[in-house]
Write an enzyme that holds these catalytic residues in place. Structure first.
Site, PDB file in Angstrom:
ATOM      1  N   ASN A 210       0.840  -1.192   0.000  1.00  0.00           N
ATOM      2  CA  ASN A 210       0.000   0.000   0.000  1.00  0.00           C
ATOM      3  C   ASN A 210       0.873   1.238   0.000  1.00  0.00           C
ATOM      4  O   ASN A 210       2.012   1.188   0.451  1.00  0.00           O
ATOM      5  CB  ASN A 210      -0.838   0.041   1.283  1.00  0.00           C
ATOM      6  CG  ASN A 210      -2.143  -0.689   1.134  1.00  0.00           C
ATOM      7  OD1 ASN A 210      -2.632  -0.890   0.034  1.00  0.00           O
ATOM      8  ND2 ASN A 210      -2.693  -1.081   2.255  1.00  0.00           N
ATOM      9  N   ASP A 279      -5.115  -5.264   2.301  1.00  0.00           N
ATOM     10  CA  ASP A 279      -6.372  -5.992   2.544  1.00  0.00           C
ATOM     11  C   ASP A 279      -6.269  -7.456   2.116  1.00  0.00           C
ATOM     12  O   ASP A 279      -6.937  -8.314   2.670  1.00  0.00           O
ATOM     13  CB  ASP A 279      -7.522  -5.317   1.796  1.00  0.00           C
ATOM     14  CG  ASP A 279      -7.863  -3.978   2.424  1.00  0.00           C
ATOM     15  OD1 ASP A 279      -7.877  -3.923   3.677  1.00  0.00           O
ATOM     16  OD2 ASP A 279      -8.066  -2.994   1.686  1.00  0.00           O
ATOM     17  N   ASP A 306      -8.093  -8.681   9.871  1.00  0.00           N
ATOM     18  CA  ASP A 306      -8.261  -7.272  10.235  1.00  0.00           C
ATOM     19  C   ASP A 306      -7.660  -7.091  11.626  1.00  0.00           C
ATOM     20  O   ASP A 306      -8.215  -7.554  12.617  1.00  0.00           O
ATOM     21  CB  ASP A 306      -9.741  -6.877  10.194  1.00  0.00           C
ATOM     22  CG  ASP A 306      -9.901  -5.372  10.236  1.00  0.00           C
ATOM     23  OD1 ASP A 306      -9.463  -4.758  11.234  1.00  0.00           O
ATOM     24  OD2 ASP A 306     -10.422  -4.801   9.267  1.00  0.00           O
ATOM     25  N   ILE A 307      -6.505  -6.437  11.675  1.00  0.00           N
ATOM     26  CA  ILE A 307      -5.733  -6.360  12.926  1.00  0.00           C
ATOM     27  C   ILE A 307      -6.496  -5.591  13.997  1.00  0.00           C
ATOM     28  O   ILE A 307      -6.643  -6.055  15.133  1.00  0.00           O
ATOM     29  CB  ILE A 307      -4.362  -5.699  12.657  1.00  0.00           C
ATOM     30  CG1 ILE A 307      -3.579  -6.546  11.645  1.00  0.00           C
ATOM     31  CG2 ILE A 307      -3.571  -5.510  13.945  1.00  0.00           C
ATOM     32  CD1 ILE A 307      -2.350  -5.892  11.083  1.00  0.00           C
ATOM     33  N   PHE A 323      -7.876   4.558  11.997  1.00  0.00           N
ATOM     34  CA  PHE A 323      -7.772   5.615  10.991  1.00  0.00           C
ATOM     35  C   PHE A 323      -8.620   5.204   9.794  1.00  0.00           C
ATOM     36  O   PHE A 323      -8.576   4.041   9.382  1.00  0.00           O
ATOM     37  CB  PHE A 323      -6.312   5.801  10.539  1.00  0.00           C
ATOM     38  CG  PHE A 323      -5.581   6.828  11.343  1.00  0.00           C
ATOM     39  CD1 PHE A 323      -5.223   6.556  12.650  1.00  0.00           C
ATOM     40  CD2 PHE A 323      -5.263   8.062  10.796  1.00  0.00           C
ATOM     41  CE1 PHE A 323      -4.555   7.511  13.408  1.00  0.00           C
ATOM     42  CE2 PHE A 323      -4.597   9.022  11.540  1.00  0.00           C
ATOM     43  CZ  PHE A 323      -4.248   8.746  12.851  1.00  0.00           C
ATOM     44  N   LYS A 341     -16.023  -2.077  13.310  1.00  0.00           N
ATOM     45  CA  LYS A 341     -14.786  -2.666  13.840  1.00  0.00           C
ATOM     46  C   LYS A 341     -14.755  -2.672  15.363  1.00  0.00           C
ATOM     47  O   LYS A 341     -13.789  -3.144  15.964  1.00  0.00           O
ATOM     48  CB  LYS A 341     -13.564  -1.920  13.280  1.00  0.00           C
ATOM     49  CG  LYS A 341     -13.448  -2.057  11.757  1.00  0.00           C
ATOM     50  CD  LYS A 341     -12.105  -1.558  11.247  1.00  0.00           C
ATOM     51  CE  LYS A 341     -12.037  -1.621   9.733  1.00  0.00           C
ATOM     52  NZ  LYS A 341     -10.769  -2.129   9.225  1.00  0.00           N
TER      53      LYS A 341
HETATM   54  O1  C5P Z   1     -11.089  -1.060   6.557  1.00  0.00           O
HETATM   55  P1  C5P Z   1     -10.066   0.001   6.439  1.00  0.00           P
HETATM   56  O2  C5P Z   1      -8.744  -0.486   5.884  1.00  0.00           O
HETATM   57  O3  C5P Z   1     -10.508   1.260   5.753  1.00  0.00           O
HETATM   58  O4  C5P Z   1      -9.818   0.443   7.956  1.00  0.00           O
HETATM   59  C1  C5P Z   1      -8.778   1.256   8.334  1.00  0.00           C
HETATM   60  C2  C5P Z   1      -8.401   0.980   9.784  1.00  0.00           C
HETATM   61  O5  C5P Z   1      -8.334  -0.422  10.016  1.00  0.00           O
HETATM   62  C3  C5P Z   1      -7.032   1.497  10.101  1.00  0.00           C
HETATM   63  O6  C5P Z   1      -7.026   1.823  11.468  1.00  0.00           O
HETATM   64  C4  C5P Z   1      -6.137   0.302   9.791  1.00  0.00           C
HETATM   65  O7  C5P Z   1      -4.906   0.358  10.487  1.00  0.00           O
HETATM   66  C5  C5P Z   1      -7.003  -0.845  10.264  1.00  0.00           C
HETATM   67  N1  C5P Z   1      -6.817  -2.112   9.527  1.00  0.00           N
HETATM   68  C6  C5P Z   1      -6.285  -3.227  10.173  1.00  0.00           C
HETATM   69  N2  C5P Z   1      -6.155  -4.405   9.533  1.00  0.00           N
HETATM   70  C7  C5P Z   1      -6.545  -4.537   8.244  1.00  0.00           C
HETATM   71  C8  C5P Z   1      -7.086  -3.444   7.557  1.00  0.00           C
HETATM   72  C9  C5P Z   1      -7.207  -2.241   8.229  1.00  0.00           C
HETATM   73  O8  C5P Z   1      -5.925  -3.094  11.357  1.00  0.00           O
HETATM   74  N3  C5P Z   1      -6.401  -5.700   7.639  1.00  0.00           N
END
Ligand code: C5P
Length: 400
Positions: A210, A279, A306-307, A323, A341
């Protein structure tokens, strides 16, 4: 020790004999980690040359308000926005009088009016001028407005007088400037921050990633340390130097980032997910370099974990801040994401505006929580980070 890592200090130099000490002050500020730019009044140039301060600061010196070329480079408004601190040293009696009256009759006084950054003055003048009731009244006015005054010191003056009026020692001024950015809002708290992109390997030399410089996450880590927090920064690959006095964990993939976060999350009070996590990842990684012998190629990808959702769903759940980079319906989408989330707070970033976000040194965001929000105007990422940390500190106190 207080530091100025990641901070932009705009040093204003006005026309007094102490202007020669500004050269040493530039060095001292840089040694504490600051990026320094200099604005000189016309009078200052009688005592020290712009070339000296340009060579030491490594940046062009700003002199004229009404100069087309200078305005095309970095105009007075940009300069005012760039600064995290406007430090005027030496500040002469005349400059102090002009600032107290709110005048904007040269570049330095105009920037002082135009900046939202804190202002710090190191007065320097003859002891009788310092004692004069007019100067005392002007200093009182400026102090009342929240402007920090450092010095003057007492001693032998260039004019032969003895008394209060010498500019404070450059190392004392630089330390005072650094102390401005330290606070104890998060004293005793443990905060974990993710930053930068993740890399999802296709083969030993190729990856999917990214666009992310990591600047916002690193600025948050610096602001968290400045607020007294024990800080862990889990970072994907970026070219930035990590802030000092933090625990730094370098990772490559989303899975590695998740593993580090989950391992340490039970110790954490606050988590900020600032990383641009990929993603998707390739379903398999080739151990050998993939040959380009096919005209077309299909990659099979699978969703990454999704962390932040995993952190928010964990047993010892910290106060969790995400964020959201959006291009339209920014606030509505960010609020929706915060709910989905399971987060306590969301920082919404409008990435359709190319002057902010991603690689920029500046940002403007809206911080959302369940029953409120706060819009932070365009400022350096260091300043935005400091404001976000203040809001988090306030909200965590409310919740506890
Ligand atoms: O879903 P999106 O990527 O827009 O969400 C952004 C937020 O989710 C950010 O805080 C990003 O660090 C976190 N995130 C995550 N793990 C992922 C995708 C996004 O922790 N796989």
């Amino acid at each position: 020790m207080a530091h100025l890592f990641n901070r932009n200090v705009l040093l204003g130099v006005s026309g007094g004999i102490a202007a020669y000490k500004s050269a040493e002050l530039v060095r001292q500020l840089q040694q504490l980690g600051a990026t320094v730019r200099v604005v000189m009044t016309r009078g200052a140039q009688e005592f020290i040359t712009p070339l000296t301060l340009q060579a030491l600061s490594g940046n062009p010196v700003h002199i004229e308000l009404l100069d087309e070329q200078a305005e095309m480079g970095m105009g007075h408004i940009e300069l005012a926005r760039w600064a995290d601190l406007l430090l005027i040293a030496p500040a002469t009696a005349d400059l102090i009088a002009r600032l107290s009256a709110g005048r904007a009759d040269d570049l330095l006084s105009t920037v002082a009016l135009a900046t939202a950054a804190p202002l710090m003055l190191a007065p320097a003048m003859n002891q009788q001028m310092w004692k004069d009731p007019a100067t005392t009244a002007n200093i009182d006015t400026l102090s009342f407005r929240g402007i920090r005054i450092i010095g003057p010191a007492a001693g032998q003056q260039a004019c032969g007088d003895i008394g209060l009026g010498r500019m404070e020692d450059p190392s004392i001024i630089a330390d005072a400037a650094a102390c401005l950015f330290q606070n104890s809002h998060l004293a005793g708290k443990h905060i974990m921050i993710t930053a930068g992109p993740t890399r999802e390997a296709l083969d030993p030399v190729r990856y999917i990633s990214n666009n992310s410089s990591g600047k916002m996450g690193y600025a948050l880590a610096a602001a968290a340390v400045d607020a007294g927090a024990i800080t862990t920064l889990v970072s994907g690959p970026v070219t930035l130097k990590p802030p000092e006095r933090i625990q730094f964990l370098s990772v490559q993939s989303a899975q590695q980032m998740l593993d580090q976060c989950i391992e340490l999350i039970p110790e954490c009070d606050i988590f900020i997910g600032c990383a641009a996590v990929a993603d998707y990842r390739p379903t398999k990684m080739d151990n050998q370099k993939i040959k380009k012998n096919q005209a077309k190629m299909t990659l099979q990808l699978e969703r990454n974990p999704d962390i932040i959702s995993a952190v928010a769903a964990s047993k010892h759940r910290p106060f969790t801040v995400g964020f959201a980079a959006e291009t339209n319906n920014v606030i509505a989408y960010a609020r929706d994401k915060m709910q989905r989330k399971g987060l306590d707070m969301m920082v919404a970033n409008d990435v359709s505006n190319h002057t902010i976000g991603f690689n920029s040194d500046n940002n403007a965001v809206t911080v959302l929580w369940h029953d409120g929000e706060n819009t932070l105007k365009l400022a350096s990422k260091a300043s935005i980070a400091q404001q976000i940390i203040h809001i988090i500190a306030h909200q965590t106190r409310q919740n506890s």
